[in-house]
Each structure stands twice: as structure tokens, then as C-alpha cells.
Design a protein around this motif. Sequence first.
Motif, mmCIF file in Angstrom:
data_model
loop_
_atom_site.group_PDB
_atom_site.id
_atom_site.type_symbol
_atom_site.label_atom_id
_atom_site.label_comp_id
_atom_site.label_asym_id
_atom_site.label_seq_id
_atom_site.Cartn_x
_atom_site.Cartn_y
_atom_site.Cartn_z
ATOM 1 N N TRP A 214 1.012 -1.294 -0.060
ATOM 2 C CA TRP A 214 0.089 -0.118 -0.011
ATOM 3 C C TRP A 214 0.917 1.332 -0.028
ATOM 4 O O TRP A 214 1.570 1.535 1.045
ATOM 5 N N GLN A 215 0.946 1.887 -1.133
ATOM 6 C CA GLN A 215 1.632 3.115 -1.046
ATOM 7 C C GLN A 215 0.477 4.399 -1.227
ATOM 8 O O GLN A 215 -0.298 4.245 -2.189
ATOM 9 N N THR A 216 0.475 5.185 -0.355
ATOM 10 C CA THR A 216 -0.646 6.182 -0.277
ATOM 11 C C THR A 216 -0.581 6.969 -1.557
ATOM 12 O O THR A 216 0.585 7.303 -2.113
ATOM 13 N N ASN A 217 -1.782 7.472 -1.921
ATOM 14 C CA ASN A 217 -2.107 8.323 -3.476
ATOM 15 C C ASN A 217 -1.205 7.505 -4.306
ATOM 16 O O ASN A 217 -0.987 8.053 -5.609
ATOM 17 N N ASP A 218 -1.164 6.129 -4.361
ATOM 18 C CA ASP A 218 -0.386 5.341 -5.721
ATOM 19 C C ASP A 218 -1.128 4.203 -5.775
ATOM 20 O O ASP A 218 -1.910 4.085 -6.842
ATOM 21 N N PHE B 116 8.915 12.579 -3.584
ATOM 22 C CA PHE B 116 9.629 13.643 -4.591
ATOM 23 C C PHE B 116 10.278 13.165 -5.797
ATOM 24 O O PHE B 116 10.198 14.142 -6.951
ATOM 25 N N PRO B 117 10.813 12.055 -5.907
ATOM 26 C CA PRO B 117 11.612 11.666 -7.007
ATOM 27 C C PRO B 117 10.584 11.574 -8.102
ATOM 28 O O PRO B 117 10.874 11.916 -9.509
ATOM 29 N N ALA B 118 9.339 11.329 -7.888
ATOM 30 C CA ALA B 118 8.413 11.101 -9.180
ATOM 31 C C ALA B 118 8.192 12.669 -9.711
ATOM 32 O O ALA B 118 8.068 12.825 -10.832
ATOM 33 N N THR B 119 7.825 13.382 -8.795
ATOM 34 C CA THR B 119 7.867 15.054 -9.341
ATOM 35 C C THR B 119 8.995 15.677 -9.928
ATOM 36 O O THR B 119 8.948 16.159 -10.880
ATOM 37 N N LEU B 120 10.225 15.105 -9.434
ATOM 38 C CA LEU B 120 11.452 15.400 -9.874
ATOM 39 C C LEU B 120 11.780 15.232 -11.157
ATOM 40 O O LEU B 120 12.240 15.814 -12.192
ATOM 41 N N GLU B 121 11.373 13.831 -11.573
ATOM 42 C CA GLU B 121 11.419 13.199 -12.819
ATOM 43 C C GLU B 121 10.467 14.040 -13.774
ATOM 44 O O GLU B 121 10.948 14.384 -15.022
ATOM 45 N N LEU B 122 9.264 14.258 -13.578
ATOM 46 C CA LEU B 122 8.421 15.014 -14.313
ATOM 47 C C LEU B 122 9.070 16.362 -14.484
ATOM 48 O O LEU B 122 8.889 17.057 -15.720
ATOM 49 N N ALA B 123 9.561 17.089 -13.426
ATOM 50 C CA ALA B 123 10.017 18.700 -13.794
ATOM 51 C C ALA B 123 11.299 18.484 -14.688
ATOM 52 O O ALA B 123 11.343 19.458 -15.392
ATOM 53 N N THR B 300 -1.568 18.615 -12.678
ATOM 54 C CA THR B 300 -1.040 17.685 -13.785
ATOM 55 C C THR B 300 -1.099 16.453 -12.800
ATOM 56 O O THR B 300 -1.422 15.208 -13.403
ATOM 57 N N GLU B 301 -0.575 16.157 -11.677
ATOM 58 C CA GLU B 301 -0.458 14.919 -10.991
ATOM 59 C C GLU B 301 -1.797 14.336 -10.834
ATOM 60 O O GLU B 301 -1.832 13.113 -10.717
ATOM 61 N N THR B 302 -3.067 15.167 -10.794
ATOM 62 C CA THR B 302 -3.980 14.691 -10.537
ATOM 63 C C THR B 302 -4.881 14.053 -11.827
ATOM 64 O O THR B 302 -5.126 12.960 -11.626
ATOM 65 N N VAL B 303 -4.596 14.818 -12.882
ATOM 66 C CA VAL B 303 -5.143 14.186 -14.093
ATOM 67 C C VAL B 303 -4.311 12.958 -14.539
ATOM 68 O O VAL B 303 -5.188 11.969 -14.737
ATOM 69 N N PHE B 304 -2.970 12.931 -14.199
ATOM 70 C CA PHE B 304 -2.510 11.569 -14.657
ATOM 71 C C PHE B 304 -1.937 10.789 -13.807
ATOM 72 O O PHE B 304 -1.122 9.745 -13.802
ATOM 73 N N ALA B 305 -2.829 10.775 -12.479
ATOM 74 C CA ALA B 305 -2.791 9.931 -11.566
ATOM 75 C C ALA B 305 -1.195 9.862 -11.175
ATOM 76 O O ALA B 305 -0.468 8.636 -10.978
ATOM 77 N N TRP B 306 -0.559 10.954 -11.117
ATOM 78 C CA TRP B 306 1.174 10.927 -10.857
ATOM 79 C C TRP B 306 1.367 11.015 -9.301
ATOM 80 O O TRP B 306 1.162 12.018 -8.932
ATOM 81 N N PRO B 307 1.856 9.945 -8.690
ATOM 82 C CA PRO B 307 1.940 9.971 -7.073
ATOM 83 C C PRO B 307 3.277 10.777 -6.930
ATOM 84 O O PRO B 307 4.125 10.249 -6.257
ATOM 85 N N GLY B 308 3.148 11.962 -7.003
ATOM 86 C CA GLY B 308 4.337 12.771 -6.730
ATOM 87 C C GLY B 308 3.937 13.851 -5.539
ATOM 88 O O GLY B 308 2.913 13.643 -4.893
ATOM 89 N N LEU B 309 4.842 14.794 -5.341
ATOM 90 C CA LEU B 309 4.637 15.821 -4.260
ATOM 91 C C LEU B 309 3.416 16.647 -4.278
ATOM 92 O O LEU B 309 2.684 16.920 -3.007
ATOM 93 N N GLY B 310 2.959 17.009 -5.319
ATOM 94 C CA GLY B 310 1.803 17.832 -5.612
ATOM 95 C C GLY B 310 0.528 17.103 -5.116
ATOM 96 O O GLY B 310 -0.161 17.761 -4.163
ATOM 97 N N LEU B 311 0.343 15.841 -5.442
ATOM 98 C CA LEU B 311 -0.660 15.058 -5.185
ATOM 99 C C LEU B 311 -0.499 14.718 -3.592
ATOM 100 O O LEU B 311 -1.654 14.763 -2.845
#
Lengths: 533, 356
Positions: A214-218, B116-123, B300-311
Motif C-alpha cells: 500500500w503506497q498512499t496516493n498510488d 519527491f523523485p516522481a515529481t522531480l522526474e516530471l519536472a 497535472t499529477e491529479t489528471v495523470f494519477a502521478w504519485p508525486g509531491l503535488g498530489l
Amino acid sequence: MRRIFGTAVAAGLLLASSAMAGTPRDALVMAWNLDALITFDPAQIAEVNGNDIIRNVCEPMVNYDLKETSKIVPSTAASWTVSDDGLTLTFKLRPDLKFPSGKKAKAQDAAWSLQRAVYLGFGNAANITEWGFTKDNVAEKITAVDDTTLLVKLDRPYPVGLLLSAMFASGTTAILDREEGTKAAKITDGKSDYGNAAFKTNPVCVGPYRVTRWQTNDVVVLERNDNYWGEKAKIRRVIIRHVPESGAERLLLEQGDIDVARLLNTDDLIALEKNPAVHIEQTVMHGYGYLSFNGLDPILGKPLVREAFRYLIDYDGLGKTILKYQGAPRASLVPEGAFGALDHAAGQPFRLDLERAKALITEAGFPNGFTKKYIVSANNISPQIAQHVQANAAKIGITLQLEQMADAQLFTRARAREFDVLQIGWGAGYPDAHSMISRHAVNPDNRVEAKLAQYPSWRSSWIDETINAKADAAKMERDPEKRIAAYHEIQQFMMHNGPMAYINQTIRTIAVRKEIKDFAITPFNVAYATAGK
Amino acid sequence: MGGAAQAAPLPTEGAARRSWRYARQTGGVLFSVALTFLGLTCVTFFVGRIIPIDPVLAIVGDKASRETYERVRIEIGLDQPIPVQYWRYLMKVLHGEFGTSLITAHPVLQDLLRVFPATLELAFLALFIGIVCGVPLGVFAAINRGRWQDQLIRFASLLGYSMPVFWLGLIGLLLFYAKLGWVEGPGRLDVSFDDIVPTVTGMITIDSLIAGEDEVFWNAFWHLVLPASILGYLSLAYVARMTRSFMLSQLSQEYVLATLAKGLSPFRVVWIHALGNAWVQLVTVIALTFGSLLEGAVLTETVFAWPGLGLYMKNSLFNADLNAVLGGTMLVGIVYIGLNMLSDLIYPLVDPRARK
């Protein structure tokens, strides 16, 4: 240069398209909004998603029949008996219960699980404490006689059907591994968390699946529990991806990248209706969308004014438009399908009638209308319903000033009685009239300092001692026919005098790819284990 | 000899002065960083405490009894006066502890290191697109000032500014994912590729390359390319407009006329000399763009279900998970301070005057 670029793009597209081959055969992939998911500990879960998932991981002692919700069927408890005086319940657990590790699950684990729910005292503890169990007596009243026998001593002879439905079919009765919980328990200031921190992410209990990630928001990943006592889940893995946007879920479903879409708005559902690769499943839930009026307000405190609001709701019109796929219009506080509910027609006697509404507020002493604040969630269809009520109210001189907010803020305002008109939701915990009546009609203490915010009746500053007494009598009535009659009477009274105007029962709508078979959804269970490809 | 003897202490004095100057500069930087952090924690903490969302409800649920509510309220320290709560929080932060997230039950730092790395990758990819496309477009617009090329680029930039990213994301998905099938849909990977690559950096494209998993890399890349392009378009719009503005300022300088009069090719004058000078200002613009990409990718993270810092921040805020909100804010603050320091370091590379 151009050729190299072209080749690169073509290669990339080939790779991209090769990956678009649908979901794996051994996995059921769902998309849902997992924002509110904060725990998997059965003693703590208080929201829809968590309940939905946990019932596939941790089975309660008895369960609601998948085909007939109001019918109770055995689950981890194979059978039960009631003493003649109605004060002792004896459960016989299945002898073949095992945790995912293969270790036997025993009555001692069941007793500990029930006791810890009371000691932890989260909102769910009310499923147990409402029936006379307290932190002081639960260890004596719920005990294991041997490995498969659980003895439950009651303070009053409650109707057994009600008790099974309200307490023993709730997720709070899931059997957790006592040894694991004790080992993982954190002690803070001398108080144990009974393994809450560990079970929050990894509940060790008896059910067709187990939580492996379980990874939150993921993402949430469940794996089949091969040591499950019943029929093994047909699909090995369930993957629930956090996709918080309806449009994105719809595209994923249409492309075959997910099997089930759980969060779809009306527009996307209408579009999917025409898609031959998808079928739409619906079930009417035992939850409500309703208006609550603050009884401390000199205008809204008058029953005639509240009655006027019921004639401002175009139930038929809403049912065909805004509520399509989302809700079934209903004005009675007991959901259709629950034990003791009024039938369809009797439970929804109101129609949009502006003249009647105007006459009612005139009779109440407000012929020129009034102005009130109206708070509502900014989510989903709530603002549209609010605008509907606002527009109709304006036609008879009532000005409603809408204020939209996040759910968390709305709950805070509701619990603090900080509203004039509140539009909010509530889910009944079990399919019995008592579930709603015990919270929406009963109010044990209306004083501000009582802070009984778990009672919507208290939030509305509304109390009626006669109703309190009638509800208690109905709760203790062991003759089913008489109990039904008592609940009908309470519903009729509340529908015209209560502090709420119920708008609709919520509908759970799920879009499923055609290749998924037997994905069973009911008001209290969504069974992943029966689904196959 | 004597002169030499007298001259000997001078370098020592100079070195001492230089050391003192560096020490003062370092002290000044550290002081301003500390002050920034203090301000950041203070504002976020107090704003977090006055917003009308109750963090206790996120834990106990809407239906909890008064006793449960009160118990949890005390457990998470909300019964204390706000200045006491702040002081306790500050002390924890000074010991490197950002607290535990109320929602995930994990240490906030652990959560941040995951998202954070997910957002960093995107950014990173978005910024790359923003610079590679935005700078040349800005220069091109400047040298064609007033012509149709300039108008077109300005219009495209204006669109990037004005179009809601949420809408743009959905249209992008509909066209490039659903209709054309050129890219992958929402999420960072297809489910069949989950858990194949061990986490090293947290950026799946990099981790898959490290692990030598080409298929995973391409899958991750095609998931990344659309959200990064959408975000890249937004940064492109800003970078292009600013580049145009800086270039117009440079092109009106006398040295441009002088170098042209000396016979240098217009290409060299524009792309080497004028753009070279414009880079001084562009460095700051790019640094700030990168910062805003990190904190502003919520939609962007919401629409693309991107589990980053923004979400993560959005969810934390809506659930009044103040430890998580504070931790995230601190992280963004650190990034901004880091970017400012980085742009200070880069100035001398693009502006010889700054080396003195």
C-alpha cells in the motif's frame, strides 16, 4: 537526420503500443480515488474505500448475503446460539480458520480483536460499545471458552437479528492475529496501541486476500490468501490504482488498461453506457445525501419551515438528471432494503410544490421569506444539488447563500453546529432501521457541552424524548413484526417533524470491462474474490 | 631586502581578510537560510492551525464519539496552546524529525523521499522541454519583432499561460493516449511492470536504466512524456516570453550595432553575443520555473494519477495532515533556496563580471 528521427519515433510508438495489451490475466486492476484511505486496521476504518477493501481481506464473524443483503449468513463463525434469557450468545467458529501465514486463527484471537477495538476507541468501537460493552467490562463479557467457542454476555436481551447485523457483521469483528498484534504493539505513556500502527498497513487476519503493498496516493495490492478456509479467489492479485480523476479513469477503462473503474461521474458513465466493451453495475447503497437544519435557528427550528424545504426538492427531476447513476430519491430516513424501512411509495411522498412550500412558510410566520447560509461539499454532484434547492427556494422568497468547501471542513462545521442549512452525507452501518434511527432520530443529550457530534440529531440541535423512548423500545422488541411497525411509526413522524430533509439514497455505480465475470457488488460488500476473467 | 621583509606579512593579512570575508559571507548565507526556514515554518504552522479543517477528524472519522475525539486530540498535541505546539514542532525539526504523517502513519521524511523523485522526474523533463523549445522560440520572436512569426509565438505562449492545465491534460490524454495511442495513459508504469525495477533514485526511468530493464524504461518514458510535455508547454510559454523580452533589451544595445558594424555575422551576434548576455537573467527565470514546476504540478499529477509531491501535498492539506504539509513546504523551501544558491553559482559562468 530526418530518417533517424523517424525511426526513433516509430520504434518508440511500437514499444508504446506493444505495452497496451490490457491487464495481466492473473490480476484484477481497479482504478479508484484512494485519497481518504488512511488505514487498514478494521478497528479504525471509517471510510468507504477502506471498508470496501478490508471486507475482502478481513472477514467479519457473520456476513450479509451477497444476494439478499438483509439476510445474515455464517462467515468465520459457523453457527451461533442464544440462551433462553437472551443474555448470552455463543459462537462456534470454523475449525479450519487460518491466517495467511498458515497459523490457526482461534477464538482467543477473535476475543482479543473485539476487545482491542473497544480499548482503542476509534469511531468503529461504537459497533460494539452500543451494545453495553465498555473498556471496563469487555474482557469479562467477550471471552474464548476454547479454540473455537466465543462467549458473548449481553447486558440486555437484544433481538439477535439486530445484534448480528449491527455488531457481528461489521468489519470490527474481523479476527486479527493476537500474537502479531501483541508483538507489534507500541507502548506510549504506558498505553498500548494493540498493534494499530502495524495493522494500519498490514492487517493480519482471515479473508480471501491479504494486503501486500500500500503506497498512499498510488496503489494498493492484494494477493490471494492460499490458506483461506473458503473458496479461493479466482484472480491471484487485485491492484487498486489511485486515479482521482473520472475522465482519466474512463480513458483507462476504454483502453483496457484497467478492468474496473470505481470513480466515474455522470457524464463519463453516460458515455460508457454506449461502449460494448464495458458494462455498468449499480447497487443502491444504505447511505444518504440530505439537508440538515440547525434547530437553534429561530426560523429553521420551526417544523413548518423544514417541511417547506421538502417541497422545494424536485425528487423526480433530480432522479432523472443530476442523480442519474448517483442516487435514488428518497425522503424517509431508513434506506429502502433495510429491515423496517417504509416501502418505496411511502418512503418518498414529496413532490416539488412551490405553492405548498410558500403556504407553509407563510403559516410559520415568514410570508416574505428569509435569508440563510447553506454549506455544502465542493465534491461530485453536491454543488449541483445545492444550486437546485437554492433556485427553488428563491422562487418563494428564501435566499440561500451557498458556501462550498472541502469535505474535511464541512465535517468540522457540521460537528461544531456551525451552520444554518447543511448538505451532507451519511452511511448506515448495517441494513436495519435501527442504524439510522439510533443516530438521526435519537439524541441522548442536546446540551452543547454534551458534544455528541456522532449524532446528526445533536448536530441539528434537535431532540424529542418521545422518539428517544420509542426508538429504545423498538430496539429491544424481539417480535419482528412489532419492531417493523414501531420503525414505520418513527419514520413517518421524522419525515414531517425531524431536523433533516433526506434527498436521496446513494448509488454505487461501477463500470467493468466485459471480460470480467461475476464481480459482485452489494450495498455492504464488493466481493473481489468471486470475480474471474 | 627590507622591502621584502616588510612586504612578507601583506599576503597573510590579505588571506586573513579574505577568510574573514568568506566567513562573513558564509555566516550571512547561513543566517538568511535559517531565517527563511524559521519564517517558512512559522507561517505554514500558524496558517495550518487557523484553517477551518480539523485534523482529528481525519484520524477518528466523522462519526467518532466525543471521548474518542478528545483522546486523539490530546494524543497529537492539539490540546496545547498554539505557541507551545509550534515550539515543540520546531524542536523536533531541529533534531531532523518532521513528525509522522497522520494519513500514512509513516515518518513525513520517508513519505517525501518516496513522492519527491516522481515529481522531480516530471519536472526535469518538463524543464528540458521548456528550455530547449522556449529559448530558441523567444530568440526567434525577438529577432522577428512585430512580424507574424513573433505574433504566432506570443499567441502560443499566451495560450500556455491561459489554458487550464487540467483541461489540457485531459485533452492530451484523449488525443494522444486514447485516440492515437502514441503514449501511455495515467500512472507511472503499466501494472505488468510494477515491482520489476529496484528503487535506487526513485525516478523510474533512471532506475530502469541502472537495472538494465529496457522495456521498463520505455514504458516509464511513454507514461512520462505526456504529462511532462503538458507541464513543459507551460514552462515553455514563460521561458519563451521572458527570453523574447531579455533579447529585445539586448538587441537594442549599442554593442550589437558595433559588432554588426565590425562585420560579425548576424547569427553570431544574436545567438552568441546577445543571447550570451541574456543568459544572465534567464538563469534566474529557469531556476524559478523549475521551482514552480515542483510545487505547481498538483493538477497535472491529479489528471495523470502521478504519485508525486503535488498530489501528496493536496491530499495532506485536504485532510489537515499538518506534519505532511509542513514537511512538504519545507522541502519546497529547501529546493527554492538551493536553486537560488545554484543560480548564484552559475552567474559567474555566464557573466565574466560576476567572477571578480
